[in-house]
Scaffold this motif. Structure first.
Motif, mmCIF file in Angstrom:
data_model
loop_
_atom_site.group_PDB
_atom_site.id
_atom_site.type_symbol
_atom_site.label_atom_id
_atom_site.label_comp_id
_atom_site.label_asym_id
_atom_site.label_seq_id
_atom_site.Cartn_x
_atom_site.Cartn_y
_atom_site.Cartn_z
ATOM 1 N N GLY A 130 11.542 11.568 -44.618
ATOM 2 C CA GLY A 130 12.034 10.208 -44.466
ATOM 3 C C GLY A 130 11.917 9.328 -45.688
ATOM 4 N N SER A 131 11.471 9.860 -46.828
ATOM 5 C CA SER A 131 11.359 9.050 -48.042
ATOM 6 C C SER A 131 11.599 9.919 -49.265
ATOM 7 C CB SER A 131 9.970 8.400 -48.137
ATOM 8 O OG SER A 131 8.975 9.379 -48.385
ATOM 9 N N VAL A 132 11.956 9.271 -50.349
ATOM 10 C CA VAL A 132 12.160 9.991 -51.609
ATOM 11 C C VAL A 132 10.869 10.663 -52.048
ATOM 12 C CG1 VAL A 132 12.701 9.717 -54.060
ATOM 13 C CG2 VAL A 132 14.033 8.473 -52.343
ATOM 14 N N GLU A 133 9.756 9.951 -51.898
ATOM 15 C CA GLU A 133 8.464 10.504 -52.308
ATOM 16 C C GLU A 133 8.094 11.722 -51.457
ATOM 17 O OE1 GLU A 133 9.090 6.506 -53.555
ATOM 18 O OE2 GLU A 133 8.876 7.232 -51.485
ATOM 19 N N GLY A 134 8.342 11.621 -50.144
ATOM 20 C CA GLY A 134 8.053 12.758 -49.272
ATOM 21 C C GLY A 134 8.915 13.953 -49.586
ATOM 22 N N GLN A 135 10.194 13.711 -49.866
ATOM 23 C CA GLN A 135 11.088 14.809 -50.229
ATOM 24 C C GLN A 135 10.657 15.457 -51.540
ATOM 25 O OE1 GLN A 135 15.068 13.166 -50.151
ATOM 26 N NE2 GLN A 135 14.776 12.356 -48.091
ATOM 27 N N GLN A 136 10.110 14.653 -52.436
ATOM 28 C CA GLN A 136 9.586 15.208 -53.690
ATOM 29 C C GLN A 136 8.433 16.162 -53.408
ATOM 30 O OE1 GLN A 136 8.292 12.202 -56.494
ATOM 31 N NE2 GLN A 136 7.053 13.656 -57.647
ATOM 32 N N ILE A 137 7.553 15.771 -52.490
ATOM 33 C CA ILE A 137 6.427 16.640 -52.126
ATOM 34 C C ILE A 137 6.934 17.927 -51.490
ATOM 35 C CG2 ILE A 137 4.404 16.841 -50.631
ATOM 36 C CD1 ILE A 137 4.067 13.767 -50.968
ATOM 37 N N LEU A 138 7.897 17.808 -50.577
ATOM 38 C CA LEU A 138 8.454 18.992 -49.918
ATOM 39 C C LEU A 138 9.079 19.949 -50.918
ATOM 40 C CD1 LEU A 138 10.206 17.564 -46.713
ATOM 41 C CD2 LEU A 138 8.219 19.089 -46.790
ATOM 42 N N SER A 139 9.828 19.404 -51.864
ATOM 43 C CA SER A 139 10.578 20.254 -52.797
ATOM 44 C C SER A 139 9.691 20.923 -53.836
ATOM 45 C CB SER A 139 11.663 19.432 -53.494
ATOM 46 O OG SER A 139 11.091 18.439 -54.324
ATOM 47 N N THR A 140 8.502 20.408 -54.041
ATOM 48 C CA THR A 140 7.633 20.959 -55.092
ATOM 49 C C THR A 140 6.404 21.671 -54.535
ATOM 50 O OG1 THR A 140 6.540 18.794 -55.279
ATOM 51 C CG2 THR A 140 8.337 19.266 -56.832
ATOM 52 N N THR A 141 6.321 21.794 -53.218
ATOM 53 C CA THR A 141 5.196 22.494 -52.596
ATOM 54 C C THR A 141 5.738 23.720 -51.874
ATOM 55 O OG1 THR A 141 4.060 20.376 -52.261
ATOM 56 C CG2 THR A 141 3.206 22.297 -51.072
#
Length: 285
Positions: A122-133
């Motif tokens: 639901g957020s750009v920051e969360g998507q960043q975490i998803l894409s890099t973990t």
């Protein structure tokens, strides 16, 4: 490269008068710094002054208190921002890392895979975490399709620990956050540059030393003109002045100037024998 090279930022034109005044103050640091560049001796004197030691100790106190427990160990966040030198005193203006609050909330929701997945998507920051973990998105999706098993929850804990190690133990700032913080603070003196800390990891016997500047830190210094790196030591701290790397256009640690502070008072403040002088333990998430 001059320390003030990073001052060329995009600043919004339509801002309140107070914000415009602070923006002008910030940009005015460039002229003052060009007219009278900060010397290594000036920087060292400011770092090692009583006020400098006090403020650096406070940064480590704050980071330690903001730590989280994950994967059976404590993780202490990095802090960072921009610094000035005014009348011989360093001023550290701290900028928040917008990913860190998402990491904290992520740990709060670890027992609810659906809520956790909703948070991260639901957020750009969360998507960043998803894409890099690696494996996080797929594992969470699988856990939302059926009742989770103990093994799946243990795997999730390991994946989350990996995400915390990557995103909570580092500090980054976006242009939008930088602009907002410039508009919130008064700026006087001359421009030192970006700074960040390498904090300790709390253990049962005290605090371990922080890490020396990484290759990424050195590359940032070359790009921005400075990335002052303040490294915790059990008996003091080391401040790595990375401006010489920018001047040489070479990310090589041997070029850094290192300012070292050591004191028994520091050991008392952060040591195991003086609980009253210790920062609060990391919260358990």
């Amino acid at each position: 490269m001059q320390r003030c090279a990073v001052l060329a930022v995009l600043l919004a034109a339509a801002t309140p008068a107070g914000a415009q005044d602070r923006t002008r103050q910030y940009l005015g640091l460039a002229k003052a710094t060009l007219e009278q560049p900060i010397t290594p001796a000036e920087l060292e004197a400011a770092v090692l002054s009583p006020a400098g030691v006090r403020d650096i100790a406070a940064l480590f106190d704050k980071a330690i208190a903001a730590g989280v427990m994950v994967g059976g160990g404590a993780v202490t966040p990095e802090l960072g921002g921009e610094a000035t030198l005014y009348r011989g005193q360093l001023r550290f203006v701290e900028y928040p890392d917008v990913v860190h609050p998402v990491i904290r909330r992520m740990l709060d929701l670890r027992s609810d895979p659906k809520a956790l997945l909703d948070l991260l998507t639901g957020s750009v920051e969360g998507q960043q975490i998803l894409s890099t973990t690696g494996g996080l998105h797929a594992h969470l999706f699988q856990m939302t399709t059926k009742t989770s098993t103990d093994d799946e929850r243990r795997v999730l804990d390991k994946i989350l620990a990996s995400a915390v190690a990557v995103h909570f133990k580092t500090w980054t700032v976006t242009p939008a956050v930088q602009q907002a913080m410039i508009e919130q603070h008064d700026w006087r003196g001359r421009y030192v540059g970006f700074w960040h800390i390498h904090p300790p990891a709390p253990t049962v016997v005290g605090f371990t030393q922080g890490l020396e500047p990484s290759m990424e830190d050195m590359k940032v210094a070359v790009e921005k003109g400075q990335f002052l790196t303040i490294v915790f030591q059990p008996d003091g701290f080391d401040v790595y002045d990375l401006e010489p790397l920018a001047a040489a256009r070479q990310p090589a640690l041997f070029r850094a100037r290192v300012i070292r502070y050591r004191s028994p008072d520091w050991e008392k403040r952060f040591g195991t024998g003086t609980p009253a002088g210790r920062a609060a333990p990391p919260r358990t998430s």
